[in-house]
Design a protein around this motif. Structure first.
Motif, PDB file in Angstrom:
ATOM      1  N   ALA A  60       0.724  -1.804  -0.040  1.00  0.00           N
ATOM      2  CA  ALA A  60       0.088  -0.182  -0.076  1.00  0.00           C
ATOM      3  C   ALA A  60       1.199   1.303  -0.133  1.00  0.00           C
ATOM      4  O   ALA A  60       2.516   1.745   0.465  1.00  0.00           O
ATOM      5  CB  ALA A  60      -0.492  -0.157   0.814  1.00  0.00           C
ATOM      6  N   PRO A  61       1.018   2.541  -0.452  1.00  0.00           N
ATOM      7  CA  PRO A  61       1.290   3.852  -0.815  1.00  0.00           C
ATOM      8  C   PRO A  61       1.473   4.029   0.712  1.00  0.00           C
ATOM      9  O   PRO A  61       2.900   4.636   1.046  1.00  0.00           O
ATOM     10  CB  PRO A  61       0.466   4.826  -1.487  1.00  0.00           C
ATOM     11  CG  PRO A  61      -1.344   3.911  -1.944  1.00  0.00           C
ATOM     12  CD  PRO A  61      -0.657   2.384  -2.504  1.00  0.00           C
ATOM     13  N   HIS A  95      -4.142   1.961 -10.817  1.00  0.00           N
ATOM     14  CA  HIS A  95      -4.604   3.247 -10.540  1.00  0.00           C
ATOM     15  C   HIS A  95      -3.370   3.947  -9.667  1.00  0.00           C
ATOM     16  O   HIS A  95      -2.896   3.227  -8.442  1.00  0.00           O
ATOM     17  CB  HIS A  95      -5.802   3.924  -9.809  1.00  0.00           C
ATOM     18  CG  HIS A  95      -7.180   2.837 -10.353  1.00  0.00           C
ATOM     19  ND1 HIS A  95      -8.337   3.129 -11.070  1.00  0.00           N
ATOM     20  CD2 HIS A  95      -7.948   1.961 -10.459  1.00  0.00           C
ATOM     21  CE1 HIS A  95      -8.885   2.632 -11.976  1.00  0.00           C
ATOM     22  NE2 HIS A  95      -8.960   1.924 -11.125  1.00  0.00           N
ATOM     23  N   PHE A  96      -3.247   5.081 -10.712  1.00  0.00           N
ATOM     24  CA  PHE A  96      -1.388   6.055 -10.117  1.00  0.00           C
ATOM     25  C   PHE A  96      -2.614   6.265  -8.769  1.00  0.00           C
ATOM     26  O   PHE A  96      -1.905   6.882  -7.938  1.00  0.00           O
ATOM     27  CB  PHE A  96      -1.230   6.558 -11.251  1.00  0.00           C
ATOM     28  CG  PHE A  96      -0.327   7.849 -10.724  1.00  0.00           C
ATOM     29  CD1 PHE A  96       0.640   8.450 -10.902  1.00  0.00           C
ATOM     30  CD2 PHE A  96       0.753   6.717  -9.944  1.00  0.00           C
ATOM     31  CE1 PHE A  96       1.249   9.342 -10.334  1.00  0.00           C
ATOM     32  CE2 PHE A  96       1.981   7.600  -9.381  1.00  0.00           C
ATOM     33  CZ  PHE A  96       2.215   8.353 -10.097  1.00  0.00           C
ATOM     34  N   ASP A 576      -9.847  -1.879  -4.836  1.00  0.00           N
ATOM     35  CA  ASP A 576     -10.624  -0.869  -5.890  1.00  0.00           C
ATOM     36  C   ASP A 576     -10.689  -2.145  -6.386  1.00  0.00           C
ATOM     37  O   ASP A 576     -10.737  -1.675  -7.528  1.00  0.00           O
ATOM     38  CB  ASP A 576      -9.571   0.065  -6.316  1.00  0.00           C
ATOM     39  CG  ASP A 576      -8.077  -0.391  -6.907  1.00  0.00           C
ATOM     40  OD1 ASP A 576      -7.587  -0.056  -7.472  1.00  0.00           O
ATOM     41  OD2 ASP A 576      -7.881  -2.187  -6.199  1.00  0.00           O
ATOM     42  N   ALA A 577     -10.985  -3.100  -7.022  1.00  0.00           N
ATOM     43  CA  ALA A 577     -11.086  -4.585  -7.277  1.00  0.00           C
ATOM     44  C   ALA A 577     -12.393  -4.552  -7.654  1.00  0.00           C
ATOM     45  O   ALA A 577     -13.104  -3.832  -7.146  1.00  0.00           O
ATOM     46  CB  ALA A 577     -11.174  -5.928  -6.897  1.00  0.00           C
ATOM     47  N   PRO A 578     -12.574  -4.685  -9.021  1.00  0.00           N
ATOM     48  CA  PRO A 578     -14.061  -4.029  -9.837  1.00  0.00           C
ATOM     49  C   PRO A 578     -14.725  -5.613  -9.060  1.00  0.00           C
ATOM     50  O   PRO A 578     -14.506  -6.505  -8.968  1.00  0.00           O
ATOM     51  CB  PRO A 578     -13.811  -3.779 -11.146  1.00  0.00           C
ATOM     52  CG  PRO A 578     -12.599  -4.491 -11.609  1.00  0.00           C
ATOM     53  CD  PRO A 578     -11.936  -4.710 -10.265  1.00  0.00           C
ATOM     54  N   GLN A 579     -16.486  -5.275  -9.842  1.00  0.00           N
ATOM     55  CA  GLN A 579     -17.518  -6.287  -9.620  1.00  0.00           C
ATOM     56  C   GLN A 579     -16.824  -7.346 -10.124  1.00  0.00           C
ATOM     57  O   GLN A 579     -17.093  -8.466  -9.398  1.00  0.00           O
ATOM     58  CB  GLN A 579     -18.633  -5.418 -10.215  1.00  0.00           C
ATOM     59  CG  GLN A 579     -19.686  -6.574 -10.479  1.00  0.00           C
ATOM     60  CD  GLN A 579     -20.082  -6.713  -8.359  1.00  0.00           C
ATOM     61  OE1 GLN A 579     -20.003  -5.679  -7.607  1.00  0.00           O
ATOM     62  NE2 GLN A 579     -21.108  -7.554  -9.104  1.00  0.00           N
ATOM     63  N   PHE A 580     -16.375  -7.527 -11.042  1.00  0.00           N
ATOM     64  CA  PHE A 580     -16.106  -9.062 -11.686  1.00  0.00           C
ATOM     65  C   PHE A 580     -14.750  -9.817 -11.502  1.00  0.00           C
ATOM     66  O   PHE A 580     -14.084 -10.626 -12.117  1.00  0.00           O
ATOM     67  CB  PHE A 580     -16.623  -8.746 -13.519  1.00  0.00           C
ATOM     68  CG  PHE A 580     -14.803  -7.784 -14.223  1.00  0.00           C
ATOM     69  CD1 PHE A 580     -15.584  -6.176 -14.113  1.00  0.00           C
ATOM     70  CD2 PHE A 580     -13.443  -7.951 -14.382  1.00  0.00           C
ATOM     71  CE1 PHE A 580     -14.189  -5.727 -14.368  1.00  0.00           C
ATOM     72  CE2 PHE A 580     -12.965  -6.855 -14.625  1.00  0.00           C
ATOM     73  CZ  PHE A 580     -13.035  -6.062 -14.789  1.00  0.00           C
TER      74      PHE A 580
END
Lengths: 584, 176
Positions: A60-61, A95-96, A576-580
């Protein structure tokens, strides 16, 4: 664990150590140093100025900024390589944005950011421009999500900008004149400006003025909208260039009668001023009759990229025979085996060769074959890296290369026709690849293709002890192949496999090793959700992602998982994982 | 190694993969490659799916591993670019003959480009009523008057164009 105060003596020791560690640059060395003890770990963290993160989801950042306080440069990598070939859904991630916000708060003195395969927005670029006062270098490789507007903010705000490199990015076409955003009132510090991947034209007048007031400019890569006439105006303003991307290297397409007229370019004097060019690329819309213009500088070239131009054997011969110092050569297969023979004759110092296909379909007439490969192996004995696309190949030629080029570190052979055996003997390509892993003792990266059986993978597992990256596609046999690789390749870091019959039991055989790897990618193979769940259960620090390329939910296609992508992480599954995307 | 029954397919051809596969790999536990044809998903079943050979004509996604922008490198020959010079002018232009629908279209464009009038073509008199006449060099190197041959023939045989001063052009247009 109780907190231990650092005694005065310890602190002195740490300070001394820091003064020594400043000189340590290799990240491998630094990683080793940081493992010695807590004190050394602290000292190392205080003195590390260049940070490399191979997988943006591995950490993680916040954890980064907590540990490293004084970074000058950050290199972040996002998606795995198979994303380049449409095998990853568009909204997968990388994502940056979260990184830029956290870093903006922590690193006032950050000067350099390099990103590869990340999603970068115009806002992210604006945050960079506004947060890091002394910002100097921005390098974006295979990134997307931003447009010329973002570039404009960088150009406007970063007064100390030295490097702005766009390399194979997909830049949004927003028709914003970013070149005009560079401050016009003074000379710039620009050393490198690369926008050859940009699809839209730039304001040439502004570009010309920019080059004129950039006396330190060494590297300039233009996009295909810059015509040869315009190029010559730029090179005459920047004779100190060492690296040039020529843009079109052809005439401007004049369909609009309002366009100003031009004069026939003067080939004799065009490059005469540019004695320092050692790296040449571009030729994005080549007018072949102008190729001789580069003859005067060929003898100095160490790197030549003709892979955007359809150059035939004759045309290539006229160029390559001057290029005795060439170390890197990228080309289309339009040069044919004959052209490759010419390369072998002239470029005895060649280290890297890439031959791309003109026609990527499976049943095309292949202009290059085992003949070209053999010729190169005989002429270019110092070869270290090869990427070769062809329609047909023989084991004999590959074996010959393994014997003739012992310095090979990267061997990537792509036989475009899937499952194709050695066309002369009818045998699988096992022996060829086997010879490569056996004879090329420095091999760290391997990509295989053609008809392969378990035997090929047993060779790889047996001899490929230094292999860090392995790419497999359409391999023909059963599960054991994967087992050989995972058990044998002790240094394996990145494994990418598609459309091969590897299943759960093969996957399980890597449990002892997955924590040492950057990632494992398996798509259209035979792993089941159960098998993946088992891995996730046994290795809690592994993030096991399962998804379908078409973004349908569930991740499975019939009985098998469509895509398995797994990687170690210090901070658990990403938020931030998308739905799929299912994280097991 | 009996899986690989190569006897059937030893006459190696660069034939379509589907044909080779169903001949040679009857027992193979190979998974079905992903194709763009999404309907292949609906035919998934527990049996080895080699018999349903991949749709040979359709593209396999992401194969070969060449990035998209490399697939779009267009052959220059797809346009029909010719240089156009005008007597007395130090400048050249380049045009793509493919964009014009016929002679009137082309001549109008030339008039705009060079700021002159070319006049009306007639088979007998060439370009009367103007100081300029458009000529072209054909595949054999001969200088011909633009308009003498049908348009379709012109665009494939024209290598270069030249707008000549009217007086010089008188000799053209009378060749065999």
């Amino acid at each position: 664990m109780s907190k231990r105060l650092i005694s005065g003596a310890d602190q002195v020791l740490e300070n001394v150590l820091e003064n020594v560690l400043i000189f340590l640059t290799s990240r491998r060395d630094r990683n080793a140093v940081s493992l010695v003890c807590k004190s050394w770990c602290r000292a190392e963290a205080h003195t590390r100025s260049d940070l490399f993160i191979g997988n943006c989801y591995a950490v993680a950042p916040r954890r980064v900024t907590d540990r490293f306080k004084r970074l000058r440069s950050v290199y972040l990598k996002g998606k795995p390589r198979f994303a380049d070939f449409s095998l990853m859904p568009a909204d997968w991630g990388a994502h940056f944005t979260p990184w830029v916000y956290v870093m903006a708060g922590a690193y006032r003195a950050l000067e350099k950011i390099s990103l590869k395969r990340m999603l970068v927005t115009d806002d992210d670029l604006a945050v960079i421009a506004k947060s890091f006062k002394g910002f100097k270098e921005l390098v974006l490789v295979c990134c997307e999500g931003f447009g010329a507007r973002g570039l404009g903010v960088i150009a406007t705000e970063c007064r100390n900008l030295r490097v702005l490199e766009l390399n194979e990015d997909e830049v949004l076409e927003d028709e914003f004149d970013w070149i005009s955003c560079f401050p016009s009132d003074c000379t710039t510090s620009l050393e490198s400006l690369c926008f050859d991947c940009l699809e839209s034209p730039v304001n040439f007048e502004a570009l010309e003025k920019l080059v004129a007031r950039s006396p330190l400019l060494k590297k300039l890569r233009l996009n295909r909208h810059v015509s040869i006439q315009q190029l010559y105006r730029l090179t005459s303003l920047a004779p100190q260039l060492t690296d040039l991307g020529t843009g079109a290297f052809g005439l401007q397409d004049i369909i609009d009668p309002q366009q100003p007229a031009y004069q026939e370019p003067d080939h004799g004097h065009t490059f005469a001023a540019c004695k320092s060019i050692v790296c040449l690329s571009g030729f994005r819309d080549l007018a072949h009759e102008y190729l001789p213009a580069i003859f005067p500088i060929c003898a100095n070239l160490t790197s030549l990229n003709l892979s955007y131009a359809h150059v035939d054997a004759q045309q290539l011969k006229s160029v390559i025979r001057h290029c005795h110092k060439l170390r890197i050569f990228w080309t289309l297969d339009s040069i044919c085996d004959e052209g490759l023979q010419a390369v072998a004759n002239a470029c005895t110092d060649l280290r890297e060769l890439r031959v791309f296909p003109t026609d990527p379909s499976e049943n095309a007439e292949g202009p290059v074959s085992e003949t070209g490969l053999l010729a190169v192996s005989l002429g270019c004995r110092k070869l270290q890296s090869i990427l070769y696309f062809c329609q047909q190949m023989t084991n004999a030629a590959v074996i010959a290369m393994s014997n003739n080029c012992p310095d090979l570190e990267v061997f990537r052979l792509c036989i475009i026709g899937r499952y194709r055996p050695d066309w002369v003997t009818g045998q699988p390509m096992d022996e060829g690849f086997g010879a490569i892993v056996k004879n090329c003792k420095k091999l760290t990266r391997l990509a295989v293709s053609g008809l392969l059986t378990d035997r090929a993978f047993s060779y790889i597992g047996q001899y490929g002890k230094l292999v860090r990256t392995l790419s497999v596609a359409f391999a023909a046999d059963g599960d054991t192949g994967l087992k050989y690789v995972l058990e044998g390749c002790t240094n394996l870091q990145k494994l990418e496999i598609r459309d091969s019959p590897f299943g759960d039991s093969g996957l399980q055989s890597g449990l002892h090793h997955f924590y040492n790897m950057r990632f494992v990618w398996l798509s259209s193979c035979r792993v089941t959700k159960q098998g993946c769940l088992e891995v996730a259960r046994r290795l809690p620090k592994l993030v096991v992602e399962v998804f379908r390329r078409d973004e349908e939910d569930g991740g499975e296609r019939g009985d098998f998982v469509n895509t398995l992508y797994m990687y170690r992480s210090l901070d658990g599954p990403r938020a931030d994982a998308p739905q799929f995307v299912k994280i097991l | 190694m009996s899986k690989m029954n190569m006897e059937d397919g030893l006459n190696l051809t660069l034939g379509l993969p589907g044909r080779d596969e169903s001949d040679c790999f009857k027992n193979n536990k190979r998974s079905q490659p992903e194709t763009n044809d999404e309907s292949s998903g609906t035919t998934e079943n527990k049996e080895a799916d080699m018999e349903t050979a991949p749709a040979t004509k359709s593209q396999v996604v992401g194969w070969p591993p060449v990035r998209n922008y490399r697939r779009n490198i267009v052959q220059k020959e797809s346009g029909m670019y010719v240089k156009v010079s005008m007597d007395g002018a130090p400048y050249l232009r380049k045009i793509d003959l493919k964009v014009y629908k016929g002679y009137p279209d082309l001549l109008k464009a030339l008039e705009n480009m060079f700021k002159l009038t070319i006049g009306v073509y007639s088979e007998r008199d060439g370009y009367k009523g103007s100081d300029f006449a458009p000529a072209y060099e054909d595949k054999d190197g001969d200088l011909m008057l633009v308009g003498d041959v049908p348009w379709e023939m012109f665009i494939v045989s024209c290598k270069r164009m030249r707008i000549m001063k009217g007086s010089e052009a008188k000799g053209l247009g009378y060749n065999v």
